[in-house]
Enzyme design. Structure first.
Site, PDB file in Angstrom:
ATOM      1  N   GLN A  88       5.695  -8.403  -7.734  1.00 62.22           N
ATOM      2  CA  GLN A  88       5.362  -7.173  -7.012  1.00 62.22           C
ATOM      3  C   GLN A  88       6.143  -5.985  -7.586  1.00 62.22           C
ATOM      4  OE1 GLN A  88       2.972  -6.936  -4.657  1.00 62.22           O
ATOM      5  NE2 GLN A  88       3.346  -4.775  -4.322  1.00 62.22           N
ATOM      6  N   LYS A 143      -1.055 -10.806   0.903  1.00 60.23           N
ATOM      7  CA  LYS A 143      -1.504 -11.634  -0.223  1.00 60.23           C
ATOM      8  C   LYS A 143      -1.331 -13.113   0.108  1.00 60.23           C
ATOM      9  CE  LYS A 143      -0.504  -8.139  -3.692  1.00 60.23           C
ATOM     10  NZ  LYS A 143       0.517  -7.506  -4.529  1.00 60.23           N
ATOM     11  N   ASP A 197      -2.270 -10.185 -12.538  1.00 61.85           N
ATOM     12  CA  ASP A 197      -2.306  -8.721 -12.409  1.00 61.85           C
ATOM     13  C   ASP A 197      -2.947  -8.069 -13.633  1.00 61.85           C
ATOM     14  OD1 ASP A 197      -1.349  -7.463 -10.096  1.00 61.85           O
ATOM     15  OD2 ASP A 197       0.737  -7.933 -10.592  1.00 61.85           O
TER      16      ASP A 197
HETATM   17  N1  GUN Z   1       2.331  -2.584  -6.601  1.00 60.75           N
HETATM   18  C1  GUN Z   1       1.298  -1.767  -6.263  1.00 60.75           C
HETATM   19  N2  GUN Z   1       0.128  -2.266  -6.705  1.00 60.75           N
HETATM   20  C2  GUN Z   1       0.415  -3.407  -7.347  1.00 60.75           C
HETATM   21  C3  GUN Z   1      -0.384  -4.383  -8.003  1.00 60.75           C
HETATM   22  O1  GUN Z   1      -1.609  -4.285  -8.130  1.00 60.75           O
HETATM   23  N3  GUN Z   1       0.302  -5.436  -8.521  1.00 60.75           N
HETATM   24  C4  GUN Z   1       1.654  -5.566  -8.428  1.00 60.75           C
HETATM   25  N4  GUN Z   1       2.229  -6.618  -8.990  1.00 60.75           N
HETATM   26  N5  GUN Z   1       2.413  -4.684  -7.822  1.00 60.75           N
HETATM   27  C5  GUN Z   1       1.794  -3.619  -7.277  1.00 60.75           C
END
Ligand code: GUN
Length: 287
Positions: free
Chosen positions: A98, A54, A121
């Protein structure tokens, strides 16, 4: 029928290029650089890989990336204090915590502490409600990526029968909302669904998001259906570690009209949509 392969990698590159263009214009015309803060608590190896990826892609499209790595024992109070700081930092337009978080932290409490306007998100309860009521929301990245691929494939989805397998808050439920918003007839299937094969056989669109390797065999797929495979499962086969989806790709590709591969399908679209959401948050914050 041999399915068309939906190339998520190429699609994601196109989305990133569009984001990069708009970021360059924002800088040039308004002197604004979008910023994304990613918070990682603990050392989960998969999460570390995602967070690195990311950060790299954020910088590649010309945005600022702020990474906050906290140790696994971080208290809820300290994490909430960081989120408060990011909520009030004008250079930060998007905040992503995350998941999963270590067990001692309350995920709902933490996610709902994020300013909904910065919740790239789309997990904050306000954004969930806005999406469910058809209002302007931040939309979760993985289902948004799936919707973009489906629209690209079909143009209008109006009146199509869609089955979403999986009812998670991150993928299944928001995916169903998005498909409903595009006027599909939507079924959400899950572990208690009766006669799942027949439910799937009715569908023009199948979105598989359960996290069980190759659980959907090809003979469940209607001839010509579009199959979107959200699963990313690591399995051992022939002495090697492989990534497979929730759909048995080889047999499904013989019946589907179009299908996303794993890897190279939905996966790359998720981060591309995260960048698009960060740009959207920045544009909304600056009128
Ligand atoms: N963990 C797995 N997928 C995601 C996601 O799309 N966003 C976040 N914040 N954590 C994750």
């Amino acid at each position: 029928m041999v399915a068309q392969v939906i190339d998520g990698k190429a699609f994601a590159a196109k989305v990133r290029a569009q984001v990069a263009d708009k970021v360059a214009k924002l800088k040039e015309e308004h002197g604004i650089t979008p910023g994304l803060a990613v918070v990682l608590v603990g050392e989960d190896p998969a999460s570390q890989v995602y967070v690195r990826s990311k950060g790299k892609q954020t910088v590649e499209v010309g945005m600022n990336s702020y990474e906050h790595k906290l140790d696994a024992e971080t208290s809820e109070q300290d994490l909430l204090a960081l989120i408060d700081k990011l909520n009030n930092d004008p250079a930060v337009h998007g905040i992503l915590v995350q998941l999963p978080l270590p067990k001692h932290l309350n995920e709902d409490l933490v996610i709902n502490a994020i300013n909904p306007a910065k919740d790239v998100d789309g997990f904050h309860i306000s954004n969930v409600g806005l999406l469910a009521t058809g209002q302007k929301a931040m939309v979760p990245c993985t289902p948004l990526g799936c919707l973009m691929m489906l629209r690209d494939q079909h143009g209008s989805l109006s009146g199509m029968d869609a089955v979403v397998i999986g009812r998670s808050n991150i993928v299944g439920k928001p995916m169903a909302q998005l498909l409903l918003g595009d006027s599909c007839t939507v079924t959400i299937a899950h572990s208690r669904t009766r006669n799942l094969p027949d439910v799937v056989r009715r569908a023009d669109i199948v979105v598989a998001a359960v996290g069980r390797p190759e659980m959907v065999p090809g003979d469940w797929i209607k001839e010509g259906a579009t199959v979107i495979d959200v699963g990313i499962n690591r399995i051992e086969r022939d002495g090697k570690t492989r990534l497979v989806g929730d759909v048995d790709y080889a047999s499904a590709a013989e019946r589907a009209g179009a299908i996303t591969p794993v890897p190279g399908g939905v996966g790359p679209m998720t981060i591309a949509c995260l960048l698009a959401n960060t740009l959207t948050a920045c544009c909304r914050a600056n009128g």
